[in-house]
Design a protein around this motif. Structure first.
Motif, PDB file in Angstrom:
ATOM      1  N   TYR A   1       0.851  -1.244  -0.088  1.00  0.00           N
ATOM      2  CA  TYR A   1      -0.174  -0.107  -0.187  1.00  0.00           C
ATOM      3  C   TYR A   1       1.039   1.384   0.080  1.00  0.00           C
ATOM      4  CZ  TYR A   1      -4.227  -3.011   0.497  1.00  0.00           C
ATOM      5  OH  TYR A   1      -4.997  -3.776   0.429  1.00  0.00           O
ATOM      6  N   GLU A   2       2.126   1.299   0.702  1.00  0.00           N
ATOM      7  CA  GLU A   2       2.934   2.137   0.447  1.00  0.00           C
ATOM      8  C   GLU A   2       3.261   2.504  -1.028  1.00  0.00           C
ATOM      9  OE1 GLU A   2       5.831   1.346   3.392  1.00  0.00           O
ATOM     10  OE2 GLU A   2       4.625   1.299   4.954  1.00  0.00           O
ATOM     11  N   GLN A   3       3.788   1.552  -1.675  1.00  0.00           N
ATOM     12  CA  GLN A   3       3.982   1.680  -2.846  1.00  0.00           C
ATOM     13  C   GLN A   3       2.845   2.117  -3.884  1.00  0.00           C
ATOM     14  OE1 GLN A   3       6.105  -1.668  -4.629  1.00  0.00           O
ATOM     15  NE2 GLN A   3       6.233  -0.961  -6.748  1.00  0.00           N
ATOM     16  N   VAL A   4       1.884   1.434  -3.881  1.00  0.00           N
ATOM     17  CA  VAL A   4       0.684   1.541  -4.635  1.00  0.00           C
ATOM     18  C   VAL A   4      -0.119   2.890  -4.461  1.00  0.00           C
ATOM     19  CG1 VAL A   4      -1.691   0.706  -5.420  1.00  0.00           C
ATOM     20  CG2 VAL A   4       0.267  -0.761  -4.952  1.00  0.00           C
ATOM     21  N   PHE A   5      -0.288   3.232  -3.251  1.00  0.00           N
ATOM     22  CA  PHE A   5      -1.074   4.581  -2.805  1.00  0.00           C
ATOM     23  C   PHE A   5      -0.322   5.869  -2.360  1.00  0.00           C
ATOM     24  CE2 PHE A   5      -4.809   1.590  -2.731  1.00  0.00           C
ATOM     25  CZ  PHE A   5      -5.341   2.030  -3.870  1.00  0.00           C
ATOM     26  N   GLY A   6       1.081   5.325  -1.895  1.00  0.00           N
ATOM     27  CA  GLY A   6       2.041   6.311  -1.178  1.00  0.00           C
ATOM     28  C   GLY A   6       1.558   6.597   0.227  1.00  0.00           C
ATOM     29  N   PHE A   7       0.611   5.606   0.762  1.00  0.00           N
ATOM     30  CA  PHE A   7       0.447   5.612   1.959  1.00  0.00           C
ATOM     31  C   PHE A   7       1.639   5.720   3.126  1.00  0.00           C
ATOM     32  CE2 PHE A   7      -3.781   3.224   1.469  1.00  0.00           C
ATOM     33  CZ  PHE A   7      -4.285   4.145   1.074  1.00  0.00           C
ATOM     34  N   ARG A   8       1.398   6.671   4.272  1.00  0.00           N
ATOM     35  CA  ARG A   8       2.614   6.763   4.917  1.00  0.00           C
ATOM     36  C   ARG A   8       2.001   6.253   6.396  1.00  0.00           C
ATOM     37  NH1 ARG A   8       4.681  12.685   5.316  1.00  0.00           N
ATOM     38  NH2 ARG A   8       6.582  11.649   6.101  1.00  0.00           N
ATOM     39  N   GLY A   9       2.524   4.987   6.894  1.00  0.00           N
ATOM     40  CA  GLY A   9       2.202   4.502   8.049  1.00  0.00           C
ATOM     41  C   GLY A   9       2.605   5.115   9.595  1.00  0.00           C
ATOM     42  N   THR A  10       1.754   4.724  10.315  1.00  0.00           N
ATOM     43  CA  THR A  10       2.122   5.337  11.906  1.00  0.00           C
ATOM     44  C   THR A  10       1.553   4.144  12.558  1.00  0.00           C
ATOM     45  OG1 THR A  10       1.734   7.598  11.289  1.00  0.00           O
ATOM     46  CG2 THR A  10       1.616   6.862  13.755  1.00  0.00           C
ATOM     47  N   ASP A  11       2.284   3.431  13.557  1.00  0.00           N
ATOM     48  CA  ASP A  11       1.774   2.415  14.434  1.00  0.00           C
ATOM     49  C   ASP A  11       0.907   3.307  15.454  1.00  0.00           C
ATOM     50  OD1 ASP A  11       2.894   0.254  13.119  1.00  0.00           O
ATOM     51  OD2 ASP A  11       4.830   0.798  14.143  1.00  0.00           O
ATOM     52  N   LEU A  12      -0.496   2.729  15.843  1.00  0.00           N
ATOM     53  CA  LEU A  12      -0.906   3.425  16.819  1.00  0.00           C
ATOM     54  C   LEU A  12      -0.672   3.527  17.817  1.00  0.00           C
ATOM     55  CD1 LEU A  12      -3.751   4.765  16.788  1.00  0.00           C
ATOM     56  CD2 LEU A  12      -4.679   2.616  17.368  1.00  0.00           C
TER      57      LEU A  12
ATOM     58  N   SER B   1      -4.841   0.104  20.670  1.00  0.00           N
ATOM     59  CA  SER B   1      -3.677   0.897  20.741  1.00  0.00           C
ATOM     60  C   SER B   1      -2.534   0.828  20.625  1.00  0.00           C
ATOM     61  CB  SER B   1      -3.947   1.129  22.483  1.00  0.00           C
ATOM     62  OG  SER B   1      -3.847  -0.149  23.194  1.00  0.00           O
ATOM     63  N   GLY B   2      -2.258  -0.229  19.639  1.00  0.00           N
ATOM     64  CA  GLY B   2      -0.963  -0.246  19.083  1.00  0.00           C
ATOM     65  C   GLY B   2      -0.131  -1.438  19.767  1.00  0.00           C
ATOM     66  N   ALA B   3       0.735  -2.087  19.144  1.00  0.00           N
ATOM     67  CA  ALA B   3       1.406  -3.365  19.522  1.00  0.00           C
ATOM     68  C   ALA B   3       2.203  -3.211  20.907  1.00  0.00           C
ATOM     69  CB  ALA B   3       2.319  -3.844  18.386  1.00  0.00           C
ATOM     70  N   ASP B   4       2.651  -1.897  21.157  1.00  0.00           N
ATOM     71  CA  ASP B   4       3.223  -1.700  22.168  1.00  0.00           C
ATOM     72  C   ASP B   4       2.703  -1.706  23.411  1.00  0.00           C
ATOM     73  OD1 ASP B   4       5.740  -1.561  20.516  1.00  0.00           O
ATOM     74  OD2 ASP B   4       5.734   0.551  20.610  1.00  0.00           O
ATOM     75  N   ALA B   5       1.134  -1.194  23.438  1.00  0.00           N
ATOM     76  CA  ALA B   5       0.595  -0.877  24.695  1.00  0.00           C
ATOM     77  C   ALA B   5      -0.245  -2.245  24.756  1.00  0.00           C
ATOM     78  CB  ALA B   5      -0.432   0.124  24.361  1.00  0.00           C
ATOM     79  N   SER B   6      -0.757  -3.133  23.771  1.00  0.00           N
ATOM     80  CA  SER B   6      -1.722  -4.060  24.184  1.00  0.00           C
ATOM     81  C   SER B   6      -1.356  -5.530  23.179  1.00  0.00           C
ATOM     82  CB  SER B   6      -3.240  -3.650  23.768  1.00  0.00           C
ATOM     83  OG  SER B   6      -3.149  -3.455  22.231  1.00  0.00           O
ATOM     84  N   GLY B   7      -0.324  -5.511  22.639  1.00  0.00           N
ATOM     85  CA  GLY B   7      -0.091  -6.533  21.958  1.00  0.00           C
ATOM     86  C   GLY B   7      -0.832  -6.702  20.437  1.00  0.00           C
ATOM     87  N   VAL B   8      -1.562  -5.723  20.357  1.00  0.00           N
ATOM     88  CA  VAL B   8      -2.316  -5.450  18.940  1.00  0.00           C
ATOM     89  C   VAL B   8      -1.311  -4.663  17.923  1.00  0.00           C
ATOM     90  CG1 VAL B   8      -4.218  -4.510  17.913  1.00  0.00           C
ATOM     91  CG2 VAL B   8      -4.486  -5.506  20.085  1.00  0.00           C
ATOM     92  N   ASP B   9      -1.272  -5.168  16.638  1.00  0.00           N
ATOM     93  CA  ASP B   9      -0.475  -4.575  15.772  1.00  0.00           C
ATOM     94  C   ASP B   9      -1.237  -3.913  14.757  1.00  0.00           C
ATOM     95  OD1 ASP B   9       1.529  -4.085  13.952  1.00  0.00           O
ATOM     96  OD2 ASP B   9       2.490  -6.050  14.035  1.00  0.00           O
ATOM     97  N   PHE B  10      -1.327  -2.734  14.889  1.00  0.00           N
ATOM     98  CA  PHE B  10      -2.157  -1.896  14.040  1.00  0.00           C
ATOM     99  C   PHE B  10      -1.527  -0.800  13.488  1.00  0.00           C
ATOM    100  CE2 PHE B  10      -5.367   1.243  13.100  1.00  0.00           C
ATOM    101  CZ  PHE B  10      -6.362   0.644  12.294  1.00  0.00           C
ATOM    102  N   ARG B  11      -1.592  -0.454  12.276  1.00  0.00           N
ATOM    103  CA  ARG B  11      -0.912   0.552  11.602  1.00  0.00           C
ATOM    104  C   ARG B  11      -1.908   1.404  10.888  1.00  0.00           C
ATOM    105  NH1 ARG B  11       4.588   0.348   8.225  1.00  0.00           N
ATOM    106  NH2 ARG B  11       5.320   0.245  10.502  1.00  0.00           N
ATOM    107  N   MET B  12      -1.821   2.907  11.238  1.00  0.00           N
ATOM    108  CA  MET B  12      -2.829   3.879  10.478  1.00  0.00           C
ATOM    109  C   MET B  12      -2.028   4.228   9.333  1.00  0.00           C
ATOM    110  SD  MET B  12      -4.086   6.254  13.512  1.00  0.00           S
ATOM    111  CE  MET B  12      -2.508   6.660  13.822  1.00  0.00           C
ATOM    112  N   TRP B  13      -3.166   4.513   8.253  1.00  0.00           N
ATOM    113  CA  TRP B  13      -2.499   4.935   6.869  1.00  0.00           C
ATOM    114  C   TRP B  13      -2.809   6.343   6.625  1.00  0.00           C
ATOM    115  CZ3 TRP B  13      -5.168   0.710   4.139  1.00  0.00           C
ATOM    116  CH2 TRP B  13      -4.572  -0.725   4.344  1.00  0.00           C
ATOM    117  N   SER B  14      -1.889   7.264   6.172  1.00  0.00           N
ATOM    118  CA  SER B  14      -2.128   8.772   5.760  1.00  0.00           C
ATOM    119  C   SER B  14      -1.857   8.801   4.468  1.00  0.00           C
ATOM    120  CB  SER B  14      -1.293   9.744   6.924  1.00  0.00           C
ATOM    121  OG  SER B  14      -1.756   9.490   8.146  1.00  0.00           O
ATOM    122  N   PRO B  15      -2.362   9.590   3.707  1.00  0.00           N
ATOM    123  CA  PRO B  15      -2.049   9.964   2.292  1.00  0.00           C
ATOM    124  C   PRO B  15      -0.797  10.533   1.896  1.00  0.00           C
ATOM    125  CG  PRO B  15      -4.369  10.558   2.637  1.00  0.00           C
ATOM    126  CD  PRO B  15      -3.565  10.437   4.336  1.00  0.00           C
TER     127      PRO B  15
END
Length: 337
Positions: free
Chosen positions: A155-166, A239-253
């Motif tokens: 998705y970073e290559q196709v749409f240029g998304f910039r990721g942020t781990d929650l 709340s992100g992998a660091d906080a809860s063990g959940v691995d989630f990344r947000m996408w920004s254009p």
């Protein structure tokens, strides 16, 4: 006509065995009204869904019973041919080659390296939905995958998304900031400058069978775990992998500062707690005024609740299936302080 930002979610539609039953369900659940929509070549009947007179989605009758009963998400592109080429180069699969939908625009469908299916829309006369982040309309999307590294890079290559781990992004509200999923130039209203009379793709992605899409049985219910610990609920509710063990990344254009204020969607991980045959998929969220009441109404209408209402940092959410098995989530934004 105002166009959606490149790579922004701009449309959703659902494939249903019984179109009339779908109209009854969503008409009562979200207060939608309907009008005839355009059919793609080889497609079946479809209707536009409107909320308060503004276009928000489409419902389409499945022409092929092998097609999944599912909601689909579409991302805006300025050059659909170039995006399709990039999808192939990035390891994705093109399911439906670009096809013109009259003067409305051009659509295509593809799958990421993990198998999650999504659509592309290059606007002609129609830009997409005219209402979002308001009750009865789209507000968020996220993909669930087992191949996070490949999918993130895709998705970073196709749409240029910039990721942020929650977990590293603070507790801002993804997709609800001034530059989130709202279309540029709308003042945060979520409506297009073209007004309410220019419909979006009108179910345009529903005309050709998604032969490459992994079928999802109605009994496959991600999110049956405790909210926040499994695929469903690990997105904007996590709340992100660091906080809860959940691995989630947000996408920004591309071109935006990544973070909750600019996020337009996200990526979560399907854990080993779920059956290996569970495919990757996108989950569509709709904003509602009352999450609990919406869940109760969904059951009353013949649907079911797979994840009961629960509170998250961004409001209150639940995951439902409609009366024909299509899965979606609802989100009640927090009360303004």
């Amino acid at each position: 006509m105002a166009a959606f930002m490149h790579s922004a979610p701009c449309w959703v539609d659902v494939q249903l065995p019984d179109l009339e039953a779908g109209k009854r369900f969503y008409g009562e659940l979200f207060g939608w009204t309907f009008r005839a929509g355009e059919e793609v070549e080889r497609g079946g009947p479809c209707v536009d869904a409107l909320s308060g007179g503004k276009l928000v989605a489409a419902l389409a009758a499945k022409k092929d019973g092998r097609m999944p009963t599912a909601w689909g998400i579409y991302f805006a592109t300025d050059d659909i041919a170039a995006t399709v080429t990039t999808i192939r180069q990035a390891g994705g699969q093109v399911i439906t080659e670009p096809v013109r939908v009259g003067s409305a625009g051009v659509l295509a469908q593809a799958a990421d390296p993990g198998g999650a299916v999504f659509g592309l829309w290059q606007a002609g006369d129609r830009s997409g939905f005219h209402k979002q982040n308001e009750p009865g309309s789209f507000c968020w999307t996220e993909v669930y995958t087992r191949q996070k590294d490949r999918v993130d890079a895709f998705y970073e290559q196709v749409f240029g998304f910039r990721g942020t781990d929650l977990g590293a992004a603070g507790m801002g509200e993804p997709g609800m900031g001034e530059s989130g999923t709202r279309e540029p130039g709308t003042g945060g209203s979520g409506t297009t400058e073209a007004g309410t009379d220019a419909p979006g793709p009108a179910g345009s992605g529903t005309g050709e069978p998604r032969t490459g899409e992994p079928g999802r049985g109605e009994s496959e219910t991600p999110g049956s775990e405790t909210p926040g610990s499994g695929p469903v609920g690990s997105g904007i509710g996590g709340s992100g992998a660091d906080a809860s063990g959940v691995d989630f990344r947000m996408w920004s254009p591309a071109g935006t500062e990544p973070g909750p204020d600019t996020a337009i969607g996200g990526r979560s991980v399907i854990t080993d707690a779920f059956p290996a045959e569970m495919p990757s998929y996108f989950l569509t969220y709709f904003a509602v005024a009352d999450c609990d009441a919406t869940a109760e109404t969904g059951v009353h209408l013949g649907g079911r609740v797979s994840v009961p209402p629960f509170d998250i940092p961004y409001g209150r959410m639940a995951v439902l299936h409609d009366n024909q098995g299509a899965e979606f989530a609802v989100l009640q934004p927090p009360v303004s302080r």
